[in-house]
Design an enzyme around this catalytic site. Structure first.
Site, PDB file in Angstrom:
ATOM      1  N   GLU A   1       0.956 -19.612 -48.446  1.00 57.46           N
ATOM      2  CA  GLU A   1      -0.456 -19.427 -48.461  1.00 57.46           C
ATOM      3  C   GLU A   1      -1.136 -20.033 -47.441  1.00 57.46           C
ATOM      4  O   GLU A   1      -1.366 -21.298 -47.147  1.00 57.46           O
ATOM      5  CB  GLU A   1      -0.845 -20.333 -49.926  1.00 57.46           C
ATOM      6  CG  GLU A   1      -2.052 -19.966 -50.571  1.00 57.46           C
ATOM      7  CD  GLU A   1      -3.582 -20.593 -49.975  1.00 57.46           C
ATOM      8  OE1 GLU A   1      -3.692 -20.249 -48.779  1.00 57.46           O
ATOM      9  OE2 GLU A   1      -3.823 -21.501 -50.483  1.00 57.46           O
TER      10      GLU A   1
ATOM     11  N   GLU B   1      -9.067 -20.982 -39.687  1.00 55.05           N
ATOM     12  CA  GLU B   1      -7.886 -21.986 -39.521  1.00 55.05           C
ATOM     13  C   GLU B   1      -6.727 -21.292 -38.880  1.00 55.05           C
ATOM     14  O   GLU B   1      -6.016 -22.223 -38.358  1.00 55.05           O
ATOM     15  CB  GLU B   1      -7.388 -22.332 -41.105  1.00 55.05           C
ATOM     16  CG  GLU B   1      -8.169 -23.047 -41.843  1.00 55.05           C
ATOM     17  CD  GLU B   1      -7.792 -23.302 -43.070  1.00 55.05           C
ATOM     18  OE1 GLU B   1      -6.647 -23.535 -43.527  1.00 55.05           O
ATOM     19  OE2 GLU B   1      -8.833 -23.633 -44.019  1.00 55.05           O
TER      20      GLU B   1
END
Length: 366
Positions: free
Chosen positions: A127, A136
């Protein structure tokens, strides 16, 4: 002068302090584990496609609490490597033990770029998605794992991803402008009081302070779970990713030019919203028996912890049903922190057949 390896070590420590450490806390894991849309999608993807897991070897990249590794084992995997860079690995190890899966799931504390596995794997599950999918930059690690450890006929969970955008209306545009103006007014009071009470004139800092506040309030995207009726134009896919084939260069920047027609009557164009979906399809040679979708689209009942990223326009122009927007979008990684994003967004509007002057915006995802 330090060596290249020393500089890289410093960069890694800084990256850990700024990014990975967040995921070492249970409260952060709990937020994700309470996201029913997220959890249901992964659960269904695994247990409705057990043929990808029975007697297979699985690598969980960024395992966190270990929930995906545990599901993989429960679905029949013969071996699962759960790689987690933070001390959350200790909690994951405890969960694996508590669920009597320690003979199947091996938790490895470390970054996937550095660990060595004793074998190639049939499945990589992760994930990895951040706000607006790519914030990110965790997909870099998944790509690294894929290139190092996935068997030629292996599958990725998820297998595909898409980024979406659409024009929106929102009261946020007024609130952010109000907060910005109040912040500037407060600075003026601060300047006067500091000079009056302490004899120091700090007005020389007014320009950098104003620029700083403008970036924070007016040029930084906002996280929200929008209502579908806030979408006022056609939605557009701006990026598609095949997780089995994508390279880091493919995702380092995102460029898109697209058109969107206004569908709402007499509204304000307050900005644009961005969101994503991912799909669990398997591969062409090893397809899923049941394709599962995880979407973060604006929803009345099924919001996610990702929500949508809102890119506001100041000031917001009036639009009418049938107006056409021609949008140019570019997103790249911040030079100061590769896990954050910088966006150049410009648009032209065609109203009643007349093309209006272009509008350009610089926006940050932080």
């Amino acid at each position: 002068m330090g060596s290249t390896s020393e500089a890289a070590a410093v960069d890694k420590r800084v990256d850990f302090a700024n990014y990975f450490c967040t995921y070492g806390f249970l409260y952060h894991q709990k937020e994700m584990l309470c996201d029913r849309v997220r959890m249901d999608a992964y659960f269904n993807a695994v247990f409705q496609n057990k043929h990808h897991f029975v007697d297979k070897t699985v690598l969980d990249v960024g395992a966190g609490s270990g929930i995906l590794a545990i599901w993989s084992a429960q679905a029949g995997a013969k071996k699962v490597y759960a790689v987690e860079a933070t001390k959350m690995a200790e909690h994951a190890r405890q969960l694996v033990e508590a669920n009597n899966l320690h003979n199947v799931v091996e938790v490895i504390e470390g970054s996937v770029e550095d660990v060595d596995l004793p074998e190639k794997v049939d499945v990589i599950i992760s994930e990895w998605m951040g706000y607006f999918l790519l914030r990110e930059s965790m997909f870099d690690s998944v790509i690294c794992a894929r290139d190092r450890w996935l068997k030629p006929n292996g599958v990725m969970y998820p297998s595909h991803a898409r980024m979406w955008m659409a024009p929106i209306r929102s009261g946020l545009v007024d609130q952010q402008m109000k907060d910005y103006e109040e912040s500037v007014d407060d600075w003026d009071c601060f300047i006067n009081e500091t000079k009056c009470y302490y004899g120091v004139d700090m007005s020389v800092l007014t320009k950098p302070y104003t620029e700083e506040q403008r970036k924070y309030y007016l040029e930084t995207s906002i996280w929200r779970n929008l209502h579908p009726n806030q979408i006022i134009g056609t939605t557009v896919v701006i990026k598609e990713i095949d997780c089995l084939k994508a390279t880091v260069n493919d995702i380092r920047t995102v460029h898109a030019s697209f058109s969107s027609s206004i569908t709402a009557e007499n509204s304000r164009l307050c900005g644009f919203a961005g969101w994503f979906d991912v799909h669990f399809r398997g591969s062409n040679t090893n397809p899923a028996q049941q394709e599962i979708e995880l979407t973060t689209t604006p929803s009345e009942d099924y919001g996610t912890h990702w929500g949508q990223q809102v890119f506001l326009l100041h000031p917001p122009p009036r639009v009418q049903q049938g107006d056409d927007l021609i949008v140019n979008f570019s997103m790249c990684r911040s030079k100061e922190n590769h896990r954050l994003m910088e966006i150049d967004l410009s648009y032209e509007m065609k109203q009643s057949g007349k093309l209006l002057p272009p509008v350009k915006n610089k926006i940050f995802i932080e």
